[in-house]
Structure formats: structure tokens, C-alpha cells
Enzyme design. Structure first.
Site, PDB file in Angstrom:
ATOM      1  N   HIS A 176      -7.503   3.950  -6.318  1.00 44.57           N
ATOM      2  CA  HIS A 176      -6.492   2.889  -6.374  1.00 44.57           C
ATOM      3  C   HIS A 176      -7.081   1.539  -6.786  1.00 44.57           C
ATOM      4  O   HIS A 176      -6.668   0.494  -6.260  1.00 44.57           O
ATOM      5  CB  HIS A 176      -5.772   2.787  -5.026  1.00 44.57           C
ATOM      6  CG  HIS A 176      -4.359   2.340  -5.157  1.00 44.57           C
ATOM      7  ND1 HIS A 176      -4.005   1.134  -5.721  1.00 44.57           N
ATOM      8  CD2 HIS A 176      -3.200   2.943  -4.797  1.00 44.57           C
ATOM      9  CE1 HIS A 176      -2.695   1.022  -5.694  1.00 44.57           C
ATOM     10  NE2 HIS A 176      -2.177   2.104  -5.147  1.00 44.57           N
ATOM     11  N   GLU A 311      -3.318   4.725 -11.928  1.00 44.63           N
ATOM     12  CA  GLU A 311      -3.746   5.784 -10.996  1.00 44.63           C
ATOM     13  C   GLU A 311      -3.468   7.151 -11.604  1.00 44.63           C
ATOM     14  O   GLU A 311      -2.324   7.469 -11.903  1.00 44.63           O
ATOM     15  CB  GLU A 311      -2.972   5.644  -9.678  1.00 44.63           C
ATOM     16  CG  GLU A 311      -3.005   4.261  -9.084  1.00 44.63           C
ATOM     17  CD  GLU A 311      -1.762   3.961  -8.232  1.00 44.63           C
ATOM     18  OE1 GLU A 311      -1.382   4.799  -7.404  1.00 44.63           O
ATOM     19  OE2 GLU A 311      -1.165   2.894  -8.421  1.00 44.63           O
TER      20      GLU A 311
HETATM   21  C1  BGC Z   1       2.443   2.387  -5.232  1.00 46.03           C
HETATM   22  C2  BGC Z   1       3.118   1.088  -4.859  1.00 46.03           C
HETATM   23  C3  BGC Z   1       2.461   0.561  -3.599  1.00 46.03           C
HETATM   24  C4  BGC Z   1       0.989   0.413  -3.864  1.00 46.03           C
HETATM   25  C5  BGC Z   1       0.194  -0.082  -2.696  1.00 46.03           C
HETATM   26  C6  BGC Z   1       1.013   2.108  -5.477  1.00 46.03           C
HETATM   27  O1  BGC Z   1       0.342   3.266  -5.850  1.00 46.03           O
HETATM   28  O2  BGC Z   1       3.037   2.970  -6.364  1.00 46.03           O
HETATM   29  O3  BGC Z   1       4.503   1.268  -4.649  1.00 46.03           O
HETATM   30  O4  BGC Z   1       3.049  -0.664  -3.216  1.00 46.03           O
HETATM   31  O5  BGC Z   1       0.444   1.634  -4.266  1.00 46.03           O
HETATM   32  O6  BGC Z   1       0.526   0.565  -1.556  1.00 46.03           O
END
Ligand code: BGC
Length: 348
Positions: A176, A311
Site C-alpha cells: 500500500h 495497488e
Molecule cells: C482503499 C481506500 C482506503 C485506503 C486506506 C485503499 O486501498 O481503496 O478506500 O481509504 O486504502 O485505507
């Protein structure tokens, strides 16, 4: 180089361990065992500047006080599972919910919030391993996950994920990281993006898929030709529901982890380019719509849209959508899960 941070303790009472990799061209990448998190990538630029490519916090402890999953390894199932449930043998199987009734990014104590063991490291690679027991966050069976980060001579970060299960279980591991190729403090929507996908998945205001895969043609969702994220920002209903881009794109079937990219990203000042390669079928584009208040590197806070996440993953809620055109996310005992994603940085 392995460095325990003795001044700060993780929730399990032990110090955080940091590993920094370095390549001959002088790029450095740092990782932490807590969450098998990618903390930093510093690229030497042609003008002599050393530029940070990733959003991150000032110190390891600050990563515990954010919900943006900065650089974390996410699992068992990245993205959302609707109503935190799926069916096994036609019977409902409940997970631990952490976003209203839904599960996001593997549950409240997902893989981002765990101590991974460092199983090996050297100048240009580090490997982490995690054991997740039967019932962890509601998931069936024991699972062992491995993530390896390699820093190559040509400024690639190669991320290799592996997992083994002893019961049928959906597995979807991702990283992430948020990128801002202009460095901290710039609006990430000024970056130019090209994304090799002609369909995206519409979602409701909870981020749950609400329609079939839809063509990007004639919409603000279309990144097949490079454009800034700002250009068509919030121009269509799909974005307005979730305050910007927060959507999974089904990649062209020809995209792969080696030589056929999924995406390119360019800094606004034209000094940096990043290319993403992945073996995963989809890429979630998230424009940092809820980053406000996230601790930054200088002791302050990020504003919304300070970074963009790309991602690699299966489509969200895939355990409940067996007919979508991608390989199955259900991993059987003995079968093994493998996924690879590469982020390559170029100083222009
Ligand atoms: C999601 C978002 C979320 C973020 C952090 C992302 O991968 O798609 O909706 O707010 O992660 O949690």
C-alpha cells in the site's frame, strides 16, 4: 543494513527492525518488520537531488497512528469483502468487519499490523515471513505468507509474494505504498498517469462493487492515454461517490511482471518516471482522498491527495464474484499463491 530502533517499541513490546538496501547507482530503499512495510525509496536525480518517492512517517512508532496503510503489506485479502463474508461449500463464512459491516484490507489486525520475521537480507534484498493461524480475522485455515523485496541495479523494487494454506482460503496480498514523484508537500494529482486498462469496477459510497466491469471510454476514468490525475478529477459520478479515484482497473491481459507494464507515473516537474509491472489481474488507483491528518515525515500531517497508491490485486470482493474475468483468488492446500509486482524508478 539491519538496524533495530531501540528507542521505540512496537505493540508486542519489542523494537522495530529496519533494513536499508542500497544499489550501485546510489538508490536506497528501507523496510520495517512491523507490517513488512516499505518505508522509503530515495532516488538520486540527474540534478544531484536525492528525492524521496514515497509518503511515510517521521519514525516507526508513528506508523501505528495512521489508517492509510502507508507502505504496508496488506492481507489476507487486500481491498474490501462485502458484509465481511463469503460462502464456503454454500455456507456463509464470517470474517471480522472493520469498515462498518464490511472488511477492509484483511481486518482490524490484518498483516499490516503484525510483526513479520526477517528470514534473510543482504545488500539488495530482504525477505519477511508471517504465520497467520486458523481463524485469524475470521479466515479459514493456517496460512504462511512470505514477501521478498529486491532492489535491482536498475532501480526496480521487485515485490514477490508467496502464501501457503492448509484450507481453502481467498488470498490477495498487496503493498500500500503511496507515491509522490515530486516529493513531499506537492499535490499528487499534478502527476501524470497512464494505466493499461479499458475497464474499471464501479463501486458504491462504501467502496463495494455495485455494477459490472465498465468501459473507461468517454469517462474521466480513462487513463489509456497519459493525463494528470487532476485533469478529469471528480468529473464523473463514479468518482464523486468516493471523493476521487478509488477504483480497481482490470488490466490488459498482456500486462505482466517483467516487461509489459500496467502503468506509468510521471512527476509534474518531469524529472522522475515510475513504471509498474505486475502479475496481478487488477490495479487499484487511489488518489489519497482521505489522507488528511496522516502523520508525515516532518512531524506534521499530510493533506488529502498528497500521494497516489497503485495497488496490485484481485478485484475487490472477488471471493463473492466467481465469474469475473480473472484467475481465481481462492487458494487450495498444496497449490500455493504467487504474485509479483515491480515499481521501477527512472531519473529523467
Ligand atoms: C482503499 C481506500 C482506503 C485506503 C486506506 C485503499 O486501498 O481503496 O478506500 O481509504 O486504502 O485505507
Amino acid at each position: 543494513m539491519l538496524k533495530p530502533v531501540d528507542t521505540q517499541r512496537a505493540p508486542d513490546g519489542s523494537p522495530f527492525q529496519l533494513v536499508t538496501l542500497k544499489n550501485p547507482s546510489g538508490a536506497t530503499a528501507t523496510f520495517m518488520d512491523w507490517g513488512a512495510t516499505w518505508l522509503s525509496f530515495v532516488l538520486p536525480l540527474s540534478n544531484g537531488e536525492q528525492r524521496e518517492m514515497l509518503l511515510g512517517c517521521q519514525d516507526p512508532e508513528s506508523y501505528l497512528h495512521q489508517s492509510a496503510y502507508l507502505g504496508a503489506t496488506v492481507g489476507r485479502y487486500a481491498n474490501r469483502i462485502a458484509r465481511a463474508q463469503f460462502q464456503i461449500d454454500c455456507k456463509p463464512h464470517l470474517l471480522v468487519a472493520n469498515q462498518g459491516v464490511h472488511q477492509l484490507h484483511g481486518g482490524p489486525e490484518g498483516f499490516h499490523a503484525r510483526r513479520w520475521s526477517i528470514t534473510s537480507y543482504s545488500e539488495q534484498q530482504v525477505s519477511f515471513q508471517l504465520f497467520s493461524p486458523d481463524g485469524d480475522q475470521g479466515y479459514p485455515g493456517d496460512l504462511t505468507a512470505e514477501v521478498q523485496y529486491v532492489l535491482t541495479d536498475d532501480n526496480r523494487i521487485e515485490i514477490n509474494y508467496k502464501a501457503q494454506v492448509d484450507k481453502l482460503c481467498p488470498v490477495n496480498l498487496t503493498n500500500h505504498a503511496y507515491f509522490n514523484l515530486d516529493g513531499e508537500g506537492h499535490d499528487a494529482r499534478q502527476q501524470k498517469l497512464q494505466l493499461f486498462a479499458e475497464r474499471f469496477l464501479p463501486i458504491d459510497s462504501d467502496g463495494i462493487p455495485c455494477a459490472d466491469l465498465t468501459t473507461v471510454e468517454n469517462t474521466g476514468m480513462d487513463f489509456r492515454t497519459p493525463k494528470t490525475l487532476a485533469q478529469d478529477f471528480l468529473s464523473d459520478r463514479d468518482q464523486q461517490r468516493v471523493k476521487g479515484y478509488d477504483h480497481a482497473y482490470l488490466l490488459f491481459p498482456t500486462c505482466n511482471a517483467n516487461d509489459n507494464p500496467a502503468a506509468h507515473l510521471w512527476s509534474a516537474d518531469q524529472l522522475v518516471k515510475m513504471t509498474v509491472f505486475t502479475s496481478a489481474p487488477a490495479l487499484q488507483l487511489y488518489s489519497g482522498n482521505f489522507l488528511n491528518g496522516t502523520p508525515n515525515r516532518s512531524g506534521g500531517e499530510y493533506a488529502n491527495f498528497s500521494g497516489v497508491a497503485l495497488e496490485s490485486e484481485f478485484l475487490p470482493d472477488s471471493p463473492n464474484h466467481g465469474t469475473w474475468p480473472q484467475p481465481s483468488c481462492w487458494i487450495k492446500p498444496g497449490q500455493g499463491y504467487h504474485s509479483s509486482t515491480v515499481y521501477q524508478f527512472f531519473a529523467l
